[in-house]
Design a protein around this motif. Structure first.
Motif, PDB file in Angstrom:
ATOM      1  N   LEU A 108     -33.110 -17.096 -14.027  1.00  0.00           N
ATOM      2  CA  LEU A 108     -33.619 -16.853 -15.373  1.00  0.00           C
ATOM      3  C   LEU A 108     -35.094 -17.216 -15.476  1.00  0.00           C
ATOM      4  O   LEU A 108     -35.873 -16.528 -16.144  1.00  0.00           O
ATOM      5  N   TRP A 109     -35.495 -18.299 -14.833  1.00  0.00           N
ATOM      6  CA  TRP A 109     -36.908 -18.702 -14.866  1.00  0.00           C
ATOM      7  C   TRP A 109     -37.782 -17.646 -14.188  1.00  0.00           C
ATOM      8  O   TRP A 109     -38.850 -17.285 -14.713  1.00  0.00           O
ATOM      9  N   LEU A 110     -37.337 -17.126 -13.059  1.00  0.00           N
ATOM     10  CA  LEU A 110     -38.111 -16.110 -12.352  1.00  0.00           C
ATOM     11  C   LEU A 110     -38.226 -14.828 -13.175  1.00  0.00           C
ATOM     12  O   LEU A 110     -39.293 -14.210 -13.227  1.00  0.00           O
ATOM     13  N   ARG A 111     -37.139 -14.422 -13.820  1.00  0.00           N
ATOM     14  CA  ARG A 111     -37.191 -13.224 -14.662  1.00  0.00           C
ATOM     15  C   ARG A 111     -38.135 -13.423 -15.842  1.00  0.00           C
ATOM     16  O   ARG A 111     -38.854 -12.504 -16.244  1.00  0.00           O
ATOM     17  N   MET A 158     -48.820 -22.521 -14.297  1.00  0.00           N
ATOM     18  CA  MET A 158     -47.367 -22.662 -14.263  1.00  0.00           C
ATOM     19  C   MET A 158     -46.955 -24.108 -14.035  1.00  0.00           C
ATOM     20  O   MET A 158     -47.689 -24.892 -13.421  1.00  0.00           O
ATOM     21  N   ASP A 159     -45.776 -24.452 -14.547  1.00  0.00           N
ATOM     22  CA  ASP A 159     -45.235 -25.802 -14.413  1.00  0.00           C
ATOM     23  C   ASP A 159     -44.923 -26.086 -12.946  1.00  0.00           C
ATOM     24  O   ASP A 159     -44.091 -25.414 -12.333  1.00  0.00           O
ATOM     25  N   LYS A 160     -45.584 -27.094 -12.387  1.00  0.00           N
ATOM     26  CA  LYS A 160     -45.413 -27.402 -10.966  1.00  0.00           C
ATOM     27  C   LYS A 160     -43.984 -27.830 -10.633  1.00  0.00           C
ATOM     28  O   LYS A 160     -43.462 -27.526  -9.563  1.00  0.00           O
ATOM     29  N   LYS A 161     -43.350 -28.533 -11.568  1.00  0.00           N
ATOM     30  CA  LYS A 161     -41.984 -28.983 -11.303  1.00  0.00           C
ATOM     31  C   LYS A 161     -41.029 -27.798 -11.260  1.00  0.00           C
ATOM     32  O   LYS A 161     -40.094 -27.765 -10.443  1.00  0.00           O
ATOM     33  N   GLU A 162     -41.252 -26.819 -12.134  1.00  0.00           N
ATOM     34  CA  GLU A 162     -40.408 -25.626 -12.108  1.00  0.00           C
ATOM     35  C   GLU A 162     -40.577 -24.870 -10.796  1.00  0.00           C
ATOM     36  O   GLU A 162     -39.607 -24.347 -10.243  1.00  0.00           O
ATOM     37  N   ILE A 163     -41.803 -24.819 -10.317  1.00  0.00           N
ATOM     38  CA  ILE A 163     -42.056 -24.146  -9.037  1.00  0.00           C
ATOM     39  C   ILE A 163     -41.329 -24.877  -7.914  1.00  0.00           C
ATOM     40  O   ILE A 163     -40.701 -24.264  -7.045  1.00  0.00           O
ATOM     41  N   THR A 164     -41.418 -26.209  -7.933  1.00  0.00           N
ATOM     42  CA  THR A 164     -40.743 -27.020  -6.911  1.00  0.00           C
ATOM     43  C   THR A 164     -39.237 -26.807  -6.954  1.00  0.00           C
ATOM     44  O   THR A 164     -38.586 -26.639  -5.914  1.00  0.00           O
ATOM     45  N   ASN A 165     -38.675 -26.822  -8.170  1.00  0.00           N
ATOM     46  CA  ASN A 165     -37.238 -26.605  -8.319  1.00  0.00           C
ATOM     47  C   ASN A 165     -36.822 -25.238  -7.770  1.00  0.00           C
ATOM     48  O   ASN A 165     -35.803 -25.103  -7.084  1.00  0.00           O
ATOM     49  N   ALA A 166     -37.616 -24.197  -8.092  1.00  0.00           N
ATOM     50  CA  ALA A 166     -37.282 -22.847  -7.650  1.00  0.00           C
ATOM     51  C   ALA A 166     -37.337 -22.736  -6.131  1.00  0.00           C
ATOM     52  O   ALA A 166     -36.444 -22.161  -5.503  1.00  0.00           O
ATOM     53  N   ARG A 167     -38.373 -23.294  -5.531  1.00  0.00           N
ATOM     54  CA  ARG A 167     -38.508 -23.215  -4.076  1.00  0.00           C
ATOM     55  C   ARG A 167     -37.392 -23.986  -3.369  1.00  0.00           C
ATOM     56  O   ARG A 167     -36.877 -23.544  -2.336  1.00  0.00           O
ATOM     57  N   ALA A 168     -37.019 -25.130  -3.936  1.00  0.00           N
ATOM     58  CA  ALA A 168     -35.936 -25.911  -3.337  1.00  0.00           C
ATOM     59  C   ALA A 168     -34.606 -25.177  -3.452  1.00  0.00           C
ATOM     60  O   ALA A 168     -33.793 -25.168  -2.518  1.00  0.00           O
ATOM     61  N   ALA A 169     -34.378 -24.546  -4.615  1.00  0.00           N
ATOM     62  CA  ALA A 169     -33.146 -23.779  -4.798  1.00  0.00           C
ATOM     63  C   ALA A 169     -33.075 -22.617  -3.815  1.00  0.00           C
ATOM     64  O   ALA A 169     -32.009 -22.337  -3.235  1.00  0.00           O
ATOM     65  N   GLY A 209     -32.027 -17.875  -1.844  1.00  0.00           N
ATOM     66  CA  GLY A 209     -32.345 -17.026  -2.991  1.00  0.00           C
ATOM     67  C   GLY A 209     -31.745 -17.686  -4.213  1.00  0.00           C
ATOM     68  O   GLY A 209     -31.523 -18.889  -4.221  1.00  0.00           O
ATOM     69  N   THR A 210     -31.423 -16.918  -5.242  1.00  0.00           N
ATOM     70  CA  THR A 210     -30.731 -17.512  -6.382  1.00  0.00           C
ATOM     71  C   THR A 210     -29.217 -17.361  -6.246  1.00  0.00           C
ATOM     72  O   THR A 210     -28.465 -18.064  -6.914  1.00  0.00           O
ATOM     73  N   GLY A 211     -28.764 -16.448  -5.404  1.00  0.00           N
ATOM     74  CA  GLY A 211     -27.346 -16.279  -5.151  1.00  0.00           C
ATOM     75  C   GLY A 211     -26.572 -15.552  -6.239  1.00  0.00           C
ATOM     76  O   GLY A 211     -25.361 -15.343  -6.105  1.00  0.00           O
ATOM     77  N   ILE A 212     -27.249 -15.140  -7.325  1.00  0.00           N
ATOM     78  CA  ILE A 212     -26.541 -14.552  -8.460  1.00  0.00           C
ATOM     79  C   ILE A 212     -25.914 -13.206  -8.105  1.00  0.00           C
ATOM     80  O   ILE A 212     -24.728 -12.965  -8.338  1.00  0.00           O
ATOM     81  N   LEU A 213     -26.702 -12.323  -7.530  1.00  0.00           N
ATOM     82  CA  LEU A 213     -26.188 -11.012  -7.142  1.00  0.00           C
ATOM     83  C   LEU A 213     -25.091 -11.150  -6.085  1.00  0.00           C
ATOM     84  O   LEU A 213     -24.069 -10.464  -6.138  1.00  0.00           O
ATOM     85  N   ALA A 214     -25.292 -12.070  -5.143  1.00  0.00           N
ATOM     86  CA  ALA A 214     -24.304 -12.273  -4.077  1.00  0.00           C
ATOM     87  C   ALA A 214     -22.988 -12.803  -4.638  1.00  0.00           C
ATOM     88  O   ALA A 214     -21.911 -12.409  -4.183  1.00  0.00           O
ATOM     89  N   ALA A 215     -23.056 -13.698  -5.627  1.00  0.00           N
ATOM     90  CA  ALA A 215     -21.837 -14.268  -6.198  1.00  0.00           C
ATOM     91  C   ALA A 215     -21.023 -13.211  -6.934  1.00  0.00           C
ATOM     92  O   ALA A 215     -19.801 -13.115  -6.767  1.00  0.00           O
ATOM     93  N   ALA A 216     -21.702 -12.405  -7.764  1.00  0.00           N
ATOM     94  CA  ALA A 216     -20.993 -11.345  -8.488  1.00  0.00           C
ATOM     95  C   ALA A 216     -20.402 -10.334  -7.507  1.00  0.00           C
ATOM     96  O   ALA A 216     -19.253  -9.897  -7.666  1.00  0.00           O
TER      97      ALA A 216
END
Length: 406
Positions: A206-209, A237-248, A254-261
């Motif tokens: 959601l953050w990336l979108r 951009m919020d550095k913490k959000e970037i860190t969270n996204a890269r770690a995820a 990836g985000t795994g959303i498409l793969a999960a569905a």
């Protein structure tokens, strides 16, 4: 156009605060974000049996995942099952779990038992700088799968597990290592049970979108295994959000959303039918003739198992694509590579079309209205019009792709 009214149904279950609603939002095929209380959504998924981007002459008309699979919609139904994943399971939780599956089944025309996607949280905390799993690590996940299966008829209901990694990433490399180890332990345990496991991060999706929609701060498409931040926006951009996204992305790939569905729906997939009017050009049914715009496999129907040519004709007739009575049908397996297309064979009108993905040409006793405003042949050189603009899939591609860039 992809019709999902004949319905793939997946029941989404799990304990409170495991990001089920966020998963629905992140997986939704709608341009608009769903409310936090959403109980169901049409989501995108992919099938390895559907024609890929490289196999179609005019693929940019359609929505595709980065790896080339065509995006298809299906329905997910969400129910919160508070303690199914806890150490103590109340009777009411089992009832609610069954209710979630029953609700999803009732939305299908035949009320068949749907597949189940169970969302669990990646519960890992840090104690004095060292990562440790909460609540016994993988043990409660394994126990929950057993309880859910017991309540839903043993191994009869197809089941997949999505592990949600929406946490604050403040532990550096050690936290990522702990998350990866936890995920692998869940996969190893569930493999013994025959249950597929996918890692997801709905908040990251959601953050990336959101960032992509705000002037193209990031370059990202559903299913991408990486994202790129535009240098001009890096400092804003919020550095913490970037860190969270890269770690995820590091943990989930990836985000795994498409793969999960896709994993959940793939447990009991529908029959994919591409109605065509011409097997040579793969023009969709209703889109053939002088002046017709290019509509290569534009329409896909998600049909229930054992659907026949008559069932498909009823759908096409309802949409105004075909008219009269069904007088003939031909079918061929849909190509999964450019050289793999087989010639069509006659299809028994009352027999099941078959499992997998099919090209089907139907013949009606009356000619139906054209699906486009026909232009004179001279205006198009007698070879058909321009490719149709992508309306239904426009939100799935990055801004660069929409402009025709790679």
């Amino acid at each position: 156009m992809v019709d999902s009214t004949l319905g793939v149904r997946v029941a989404l279950i799990g304990r409170n605060s495991t990001c089920k609603s966020l998963f629905l939002k992140a997986a939704s095929s709608s341009d608009k974000l769903l409310p936090d209380t959403a109980s169901d959504a049409e989501v995108w998924w992919t099938s390895p049996l559907a024609p890929r981007e490289a196999d179609l002459a005019h693929a940019p008309e359609h929505g595709f995942a980065p790896s080339g699979e065509r995006l298809l919609p299906a329905q997910l139904n969400h129910a919160s099952v508070a303690s199914v994943l806890g150490e103590e399971s109340k009777k009411s939780d089992g009832d609610r779990c069954e209710q979630a599956v029953a609700d999803a089944a009732r939305q299908g025309a035949d009320e068949a038992t749907p597949a189940v996607l169970m969302v669990v949280g990646a519960e890992i905390s840090f104690h004095k700088g060292y990562p440790r799993p909460n609540r016994g690590g993988v043990t409660p996940v394994k126990a929950a799968v057993s309880r859910v299966r017991e309540r839903l008829g043993g191994g009869q209901v197809p089941l997949a597990v999505a592990v949600s990694f929406d946490v604050e990433w403040d532990g550096g490399p050690s936290q990522s290592s702990a998350m990866k180890a936890f995920l692998q332990s869940v996969k190893d345990e569930m493999a013994l049970e025959g249950v597929p496991v996918v890692a997801i991060s709905p908040r990251t999706e959601l953050w990336l979108r959101e960032q992509e929609s705000e002037g193209g701060r990031v370059s990202y498409r559903r299913g991408d295994s990486q994202f790129r931040i535009h240098p001009a926006f890096q400092s804003l951009m919020d550095k913490k959000e970037i860190t969270n996204a890269r770690a995820a992305f590091d943990v989930c790939g990836g985000t795994g959303i498409l793969a999960a569905a896709s994993t959940a729906i793939g447990l009991d997939p529908p029959t994919l039918v591409f109605p065509v009017g011409d097997f040579l050009t793969l023009q969709s049914s209703g889109w053939c003739g002088d002046g017709a715009p290019v509509a290569t496999l534009r329409t896909c129907r998600l049909m229930r198992r054992n659907s026949s040519a008559r069932d498909l004709f009823a759908v096409e007739k309802k949409e105004g694509i075909l008219a009269g009575e069904l007088v003939g049908a031909e079918a061929s397996l849909a190509p999964t590579n450019s050289a793999g297309r087989a010639g069509p064979l006659p299809l028994d009108l009352d027999a099941p079309i078959g499992n997998g993905a099919w090209l089907v040409r139907l013949a009606g006793s009356r000619k139906a209205a054209k699906m486009w405003n026909a232009a004179p042949a001279a205006a198009t050189g007698g070879k058909g019009g321009k490719p149709l603009a992508s309306v239904q899939f426009g939100d799935l591609r990055s801004k660069d792709r929409r402009r025709g860039k790679s």
